[in-house]
Write a protein that holds these residues in place. Structure first.
Motif, short mmCIF file in Angstrom:
data_model
loop_
_atom_site.label_atom_id
_atom_site.label_comp_id
_atom_site.label_asym_id
_atom_site.label_seq_id
_atom_site.Cartn_x
_atom_site.Cartn_y
_atom_site.Cartn_z
N LEU A 82 8.49 16.51 -26.65
CA LEU A 82 8.29 15.94 -25.32
C LEU A 82 7.24 14.83 -25.35
O LEU A 82 7.41 13.78 -24.73
CB LEU A 82 7.83 17.03 -24.34
N ARG A 112 8.38 11.64 -26.88
CA ARG A 112 9.27 10.87 -26.02
C ARG A 112 8.49 10.04 -25.00
O ARG A 112 8.85 8.93 -24.70
CB ARG A 112 10.20 11.84 -25.30
N GLN A 118 10.11 21.82 -13.92
CA GLN A 118 11.40 22.46 -13.63
C GLN A 118 11.37 23.94 -13.99
O GLN A 118 12.42 24.56 -14.15
CB GLN A 118 12.52 21.75 -14.40
N GLY A 119 10.17 24.50 -14.12
CA GLY A 119 10.08 25.93 -14.39
C GLY A 119 10.16 26.31 -15.85
O GLY A 119 10.59 27.40 -16.19
N GLY A 120 9.74 25.40 -16.74
CA GLY A 120 9.77 25.70 -18.17
C GLY A 120 8.95 26.93 -18.53
O GLY A 120 9.34 27.72 -19.39
N ILE A 128 10.69 34.60 -19.10
CA ILE A 128 11.85 35.50 -19.06
C ILE A 128 12.63 35.46 -20.36
O ILE A 128 13.72 35.99 -20.45
CB ILE A 128 12.78 35.20 -17.86
N ARG A 170 14.14 38.04 -8.83
CA ARG A 170 13.05 37.78 -9.77
C ARG A 170 12.48 39.07 -10.36
O ARG A 170 11.98 39.07 -11.47
CB ARG A 170 11.95 36.95 -9.09
N ALA A 181 14.88 39.98 -12.97
CA ALA A 181 14.73 39.04 -14.09
C ALA A 181 13.43 39.27 -14.87
O ALA A 181 13.09 38.46 -15.72
CB ALA A 181 14.78 37.60 -13.58
N HIS A 184 10.51 38.83 -13.94
CA HIS A 184 9.49 37.81 -13.72
C HIS A 184 8.45 38.25 -12.70
O HIS A 184 7.30 37.84 -12.76
CB HIS A 184 10.16 36.51 -13.28
N VAL A 232 19.57 34.12 -16.47
CA VAL A 232 19.02 33.85 -15.15
C VAL A 232 19.31 32.41 -14.73
O VAL A 232 19.00 31.47 -15.46
CB VAL A 232 17.50 34.09 -15.12
N ARG A 270 15.34 26.48 -9.82
CA ARG A 270 15.01 25.40 -10.73
C ARG A 270 15.78 25.61 -12.03
O ARG A 270 16.14 26.73 -12.37
CB ARG A 270 13.50 25.38 -10.98
N SER A 271 15.99 24.51 -12.76
CA SER A 271 16.87 24.59 -13.93
C SER A 271 16.19 25.27 -15.11
O SER A 271 16.87 25.74 -16.02
CB SER A 271 17.32 23.19 -14.32
N LEU A 272 14.84 25.33 -15.13
CA LEU A 272 14.06 25.83 -16.27
C LEU A 272 14.27 24.97 -17.52
O LEU A 272 14.00 25.40 -18.63
CB LEU A 272 14.35 27.30 -16.59
N LEU A 273 14.78 23.76 -17.31
CA LEU A 273 14.99 22.84 -18.43
C LEU A 273 13.92 21.75 -18.37
O LEU A 273 13.30 21.53 -17.34
CB LEU A 273 16.38 22.20 -18.35
N TYR A 274 13.71 21.08 -19.51
CA TYR A 274 12.75 19.99 -19.54
C TYR A 274 13.48 18.68 -19.31
O TYR A 274 14.41 18.34 -20.03
CB TYR A 274 12.00 19.98 -20.88
N ASP A 275 13.02 17.95 -18.29
CA ASP A 275 13.67 16.70 -17.89
C ASP A 275 13.74 15.68 -19.02
O ASP A 275 14.67 14.90 -19.09
CB ASP A 275 12.91 16.08 -16.71
N ASP A 276 12.71 15.67 -19.87
CA ASP A 276 12.64 14.63 -20.90
C ASP A 276 13.23 15.07 -22.24
O ASP A 276 13.00 14.41 -23.26
CB ASP A 276 11.19 14.16 -21.07
N ARG A 330 22.42 27.29 -20.18
CA ARG A 330 21.20 27.88 -20.72
C ARG A 330 21.19 29.39 -20.49
O ARG A 330 20.79 30.17 -21.36
CB ARG A 330 19.98 27.24 -20.04
#
Lengths: 242, 224, 246
Positions: free
Chosen positions: B18, B21, B81-83, B89, C52, C55, C57, C85, C89-95, C150
């Motif tokens: 990250l 980038r 985004q909730g990473g 989890i 949650r 999950a 969490h 789950v 939110r997507s729990l993904l990294y935008d970049d 994911r």
């Protein structure tokens, strides 16, 4: 009906114990003042200023004890998750911050005439200042947290980390001073020179401040238990309302 | 051990990718580090001949402030985004998450410091070619990273988080700052390892104590 | 897939409050294998909180929760391996690219030979041609699909979805349709919340309404389901239950 009983019992029992404690502390404090100003002999070298010492030393020791209570309460809270332990730690931290502030102020009052300087980076003084900063952070992180329960956890974290850190701070400043000497001695250096009456007055003053501390913590906890009782009433109403 | 190390490295790999980038963290902290030296140079009137005495202090003031800057960003990307929630989890242990984030911060800060050190050596006129100095910087930065990661995870959740971190961080890392300045002064002065005295062990004790406590506490900080 | 034991979800006497706000109390719920449970409920009824908790969490105050046969308190890591789950939110990294995100999650889950698996799930949500794109450049619907990829990456047995229909276009809904049908046909389970009555009823084997801290199954005593009663009756009952909660 079990729930209504648990709502009233702590608030009906707390005041009586608290009132007794308030009375004892009040009487002891009056006697303490009498002893300090009327009975204790005037210091031959320092004069009346030396009497600050009877406040400063017990308050400073109590403030360190207060933060042991914060530490113990924080550890127990993280393990048991019982709000009671958080209440103990929280109350001790608030009272402790007041005590540290008083210790710093009385220390400064003492330092000016005796050491001819307001402030010196002496290990005990520096550690007390760091202690003050750590527990101000403890109270800040509690109130800045997103929710009350997170605030309790964050504060407990600071209570544990801060307490573990204080001895390391102390030794680092002691060693630092051994290579950057400044011409000052700690307040305990005078303790050797205490005569018998002075030592007894100091001991009595210390016991008085122990009672003072316990009373203040009880007062703070009963305030919080009232807040919590109110919260439980709202909680029950919300459950039945929905 | 393998079960702990693997996820730690996965987290570090993700954060490095990250950062590669965007480069925004390392670059901004680097520029900040240069500005701090500029300010201290004039604030302390660093005239020729005084450098020897002032340089280690300026060095560590810059590193400490840069550390706060970097730590403030440590969890920001995991928040977007909730990473972090994704990590929590997943079957990765809380210890591994903490150690992964702390290792990331350590790597970032060591990178920044490696870039700043030669510049400081020239500007402040001291010799950076000293194993003892490098060792001091490594141990001191490790202490910053461990304590800073714990507090950063808390601060990122609070109101006015950018202000909260220094309030939590500086009083606690004071021993590291004192000891690092003292050890660096001796290292720059050409002392041997023994000549550094108790300062390196002091930082070592600090690092060890908080490497034990912080992963345990971190689990409470991130739980809902 | 491991052998499926007990029930997909087994909740007893669950209780959760935030400070002095009670959210869930005396909540019992069980979801059998091979079924999709759809939860409806007003805003703030506790749908997200319940998901949650399942999950792992959010930690429950009281009660026992077992997901995929594992007790949540005793074996949270075992539960985490068996659930997928999809949240708000997507729990993904935008970049990071879709592929990098999925490789990262495969490694977190310790998947062996993850490259083909990543390609497979990306194909499944029809993002195969976007594998190398940064997540931030994708549309909302595509990001949601990437989040679904994911969630199913590590082949979980229980899928937990919080309002999966938000941000989905018609094409994405069709993809999800297919995925859910396949999912339960193979004996696995889904718990989802939704605000969309039509989609929810078409996806769910059972429909529950979260109200007053508990899950109600309107229109039936205990074992509701569209198959037994027909769509219309359930729809009316759910609507009535939702209205009653307001």
């Amino acid at each position: 009906m079990a729930s209504s009983q648990s709502l009233t019992s702590p608030s009906s029992r707390m005041p009586s114990a608290k009132t007794v404690m308030a009375a004892i502390t009040g009487v002891m404090m009056v006697i303490n003042l009498y002893l300090i100003f009327m009975v204790a002999p005037t210091d031959s070298v320092l004069g009346h200023v030396q009497r600050v010492f009877y406040f400063h030393v017990p308050i400073a020791i109590m403030s360190f004890l207060a933060f042991f209570v914060v530490f113990a309460g924080s550890v127990m809270y993280l393990i048991t998750r019982s709000p009671k332990w958080d209440a103990v730690a929280h109350a001790a931290a608030e009272v402790g911050v007041v005590l540290v502030t008083l210790a710093l102020i009385t220390g400064i009052i003492w330092a000016r005439p005796v050491w001819n300087t307001w402030w010196t980076w002496e290990p005990r003084l520096t550690t007390t200042l760091i202690l003050w900063l750590i527990y101000v952070a403890y109270l800040m992180v509690r109130s800045y947290a997103p929710t009350q329960s997170k605030g309790a956890i964050y504060a407990a974290v600071m209570g544990i980390v801060g307490f573990v850190d204080v001895p390391i701070v102390y030794y680092s400043v002691v060693w630092w001073r051994s290579i950057h000497p400044s011409p000052v001695v700690g307040p305990f250096a005078q303790a050797d020179a205490l005569d018998g009456t002075m030592a007894l007055v100091l001991l009595y003053s210390f016991i008085t401040f122990v009672f003072f501390f316990v009373y203040m913590v009880m007062e703070r906890m009963s305030l919080r238990s009232m807040e919590e009782a109110l919260g439980r009433i709202r909680f029950t109403l919300r459950r039945s309302g929905r | 051990m393998n079960g702990l190390l693997r996820p730690v490295l996965v987290i570090v790999w993700k954060d490095l990718l990250l950062e590669l980038r965007s480069k925004d963290l390392v670059v901004s902290v680097l520029v900040f580090g240069l500005l701090v030296v500029l300010v201290f140079n004039f604030a302390l009137n660093n005239a020729p001949g005084r450098s020897e005495e002032l340089a280690p202090g300026i060095l560590w003031a810059a590193f400490a402030f840069a550390a706060v800057m970097a730590m403030n960003r440590a969890f920001v990307r995991d928040q977007e985004q909730g990473g972090l929630e994704g990590l929590l989890i997943s079957p990765v242990s809380r210890d591994a998450i903490f150690l992964g984030k702390a290792l990331t911060s350590l790597v970032f800060m060591l990178l920044v410091e490696a870039a700043l050190l030669p510049v400081y050596a020239v500007m402040l006129n001291f010799s950076a070619l000293s194993f003892n100095l490098v060792l001091t910087i490594f141990l001191g930065t490790l202490g910053f990273a461990v304590v800073g990661t714990l507090f950063s995870a808390m601060a990122v959740q609070t109101r006015s988080r950018e202000l909260m971190l220094p309030v939590l961080f500086f009083p606690v890392v004071l021993p590291v700052i004192i000891a690092s300045v003292e050890a660096s002064t001796r290292a720059v002065g050409g002392e041997t390892f023994i000549g550094l005295g108790r300062w390196l062990p002091l930082i070592g004790v600090f690092d060890a104590v908080f490497l034990v406590i912080c992963p345990w506490i971190f689990a409470f900080v991130v739980e809902e | 897939m491991t052998t499926l034991i007990g029930e997909a979800v087994q909740v007893r006497q669950l209780e959760k409050s935030f400070g002095e706000w009670p959210v869930l109390w005396d909540l019992d719920l069980s979801v059998p294998w091979g079924q999709t449970l759809v939860l409806f409920g007003a805003n703030g009824a506790g749908k997200t909180t319940l998901l949650r908790i399942l999950a792992t969490h959010v930690r429950p105050d009281h009660g026992s929760v077992a997901v995929a046969g594992h007790n949540l308190r005793a074996r949270p890591d075992a539960v985490r391996r068996r659930i997928g789950v999809v949240g708000h939110r997507s729990l993904l990294y935008d970049d990071l690219t879709c592929q990098e995100n999925l490789v990262y999650y495969s490694r977190l889950f310790g998947l062996k030979d993850h490259k083909p698996r990543v390609d497979e799930v990306l194909e499944k949500v029809k993002l195969g041609d976007r594998a190398g794109h940064l997540v931030r450049t994708l549309s909302n619907g595509m990001q949601k699909r990437a989040a679904i990829a994911r969630a199913i990456l590590h082949q979980p047995d229980v899928l937990l979805m919080d309002e999966p229909e938000t941000g989905l276009d018609r094409e994405s809904v069709a993809i999800l349709d297919e995925l859910l049908a396949e999912w339960t046909a193979s004996g696995r389970s889904v718990v989802m919340t939704t605000h969309d009555l039509d989609l929810g009823l078409s996806w769910g084997h059972r429909a529950g309404v979260l109200r007053g801290g508990k899950v109600h199954f309107p229109g039936t005593d205990s074992h509701g389901g569209k198959d037994e009663n027909g769509d219309g009756a359930i729809r009316q009952a759910v609507t009535a239950a939702l209205e009653a909660g307001r």
